[in-house]
Design an enzyme around this catalytic site. Structure first.
Site, PDB file in Angstrom:
ATOM      1  N   PRO A   1       0.839  -1.212   0.000  1.00  0.00           N
ATOM      2  CA  PRO A   1       0.000   0.000   0.000  1.00  0.00           C
ATOM      3  C   PRO A   1       0.866   1.251   0.000  1.00  0.00           C
ATOM      4  O   PRO A   1       1.848   1.349   0.733  1.00  0.00           O
ATOM      5  CB  PRO A   1      -0.794  -0.133   1.302  1.00  0.00           C
ATOM      6  CG  PRO A   1      -0.832  -1.595   1.586  1.00  0.00           C
ATOM      7  CD  PRO A   1       0.484  -2.124   1.099  1.00  0.00           C
ATOM      8  N   GLU A   2       0.498   2.211  -0.846  1.00  0.00           N
ATOM      9  CA  GLU A   2       1.225   3.461  -0.924  1.00  0.00           C
ATOM     10  C   GLU A   2       0.413   4.561  -0.253  1.00  0.00           C
ATOM     11  O   GLU A   2      -0.623   4.298   0.358  1.00  0.00           O
ATOM     12  CB  GLU A   2       1.548   3.786  -2.383  1.00  0.00           C
ATOM     13  CG  GLU A   2       2.467   2.733  -3.017  1.00  0.00           C
ATOM     14  CD  GLU A   2       2.960   3.126  -4.404  1.00  0.00           C
ATOM     15  OE1 GLU A   2       2.874   4.325  -4.758  1.00  0.00           O
ATOM     16  OE2 GLU A   2       3.442   2.252  -5.135  1.00  0.00           O
TER      17      GLU A   2
END
Length: 292
Positions: A2-3
């Site tokens: 996840p960014e």
């Protein structure tokens, strides 16, 4: 992994349930994730009130009225799930979970008469949780030297030019660096959104940082901010195991212009075919015609 947009999506999903809530019934189903849980972690969270929930780079920070900060990093597959129906709460007390093998942390968050169960799942266990004092937080190895937040006013064309000045690296490497000992850098930018921002700015990932012009810096800052804002509005990109706290999937992956589109035509219809190249072990996707 996840960014920033995915972590911000999680923060926004958790905030209405956690902020101003009191924590109770804290349960740990194993001793560690990537690292061991902090000493007396459950006992220190028990009864704590959550003052506010913030995001710094790719970290979630829950500021507690006990003078501690509960820090969570999602790793590759970590996800929170909120359950607030009577049936969900009943299952909590009977320790029933549809994915019990990967359920590692649980607590109840009580806010007035509303009660929510907060579950944390992490199949690969690369995520982690910390409990730090505010004084220790920004001096810790996880936060020391982090650069500016890309969605804040601190990221400007002048700031980016200052970062790039005299740097003998390409733009991909410059943007992926989270910060240095002096705090210079951009915190939270990840591979997907760097690729997309460079495309929007019409800049190659191989473009020399030291050769960046004022006009190019303006375009790149605009590209970074716009792609992140649009991704947050779309609930992030649901690739791998990411899902929001509601279990819903984001849809920004359907708007990728270059990422994971190797061999497909450029959306600008300039005759370019999207190429893939490896920079520092990460895949870069770009159009060789319009990104120079």
């Amino acid at each position: 992994m996840p960014e920033l947009p995915e972590v911000e999506t999680v923060r926004r999903g958790l905030a209405p349930h956690l902020e101003s809530a009191r924590l109770s019934e804290v349960r740990l189903h194993r001793a560690n994730l990537r690292y061991p849980f902090p000493e007396r972690f459950a006992q220190r969270l028990e009864g704590a009130g959550v003052l506010r929930l913030e995001r710094r780079a790719k970290y979630l920070l829950a500021w507690l009225d006990t003078q501690d900060v509960w820090v969570t990093h999602l790793g590759m597959t970590g996800r929170f799930q909120i359950n607030d129906s009577p049936d969900d709460l009943a299952r909590y007390y009977h320790a029933v979970s549809p994915d019990e093998k990967h359920l590692h942390f649980q607590c109840l968050a009580t806010k007035g008469e509303a009660v929510a169960r907060i579950d944390f799942y992490d199949p690969r266990r690369f995520g982690f949780m910390l409990l730090l004092t505010p004084d220790a937080l920004y001096d810790s190895k996880w936060f020391r030297g982090l650069g500016v937040e890309p969605l804040s006013g601190d990221l400007s064309a002048d700031y980016l030019l200052g970062m790039a000045k005299g740097r003998n690296v390409n733009l991909k490497a410059l943007l992926m660096a989270q910060g240095d000992a002096k705090g210079g850098g951009i915190a939270g930018l990840g591979n997907i959104y760097v690729c997309e921002a460079l495309y929007r700015a019409r800049l190659s990932p191989d473009h020399k940082a030291s050769a960046l012009t004022q006009a190019q810096a303006v375009a790149l800052v605009d590209g970074i901010k716009s792609v992140l804002e649009e991704a947050v509005a779309a609930g992030g990109s649901s690739i791998s195991d990411f899902a929001a706290t509601s279990g819903e999937l984001g849809y920004f992956q359907h708007r990728f212009c270059v990422y994971d589109r190797k061999g497909e035509p450029c959306l600008r219809k300039d005759g370019g075919i999207i190429e893939r190249k490896v920079h520092q072990g990460r895949s870069s996707f770009f159009c060789p015609v319009c990104q120079l």
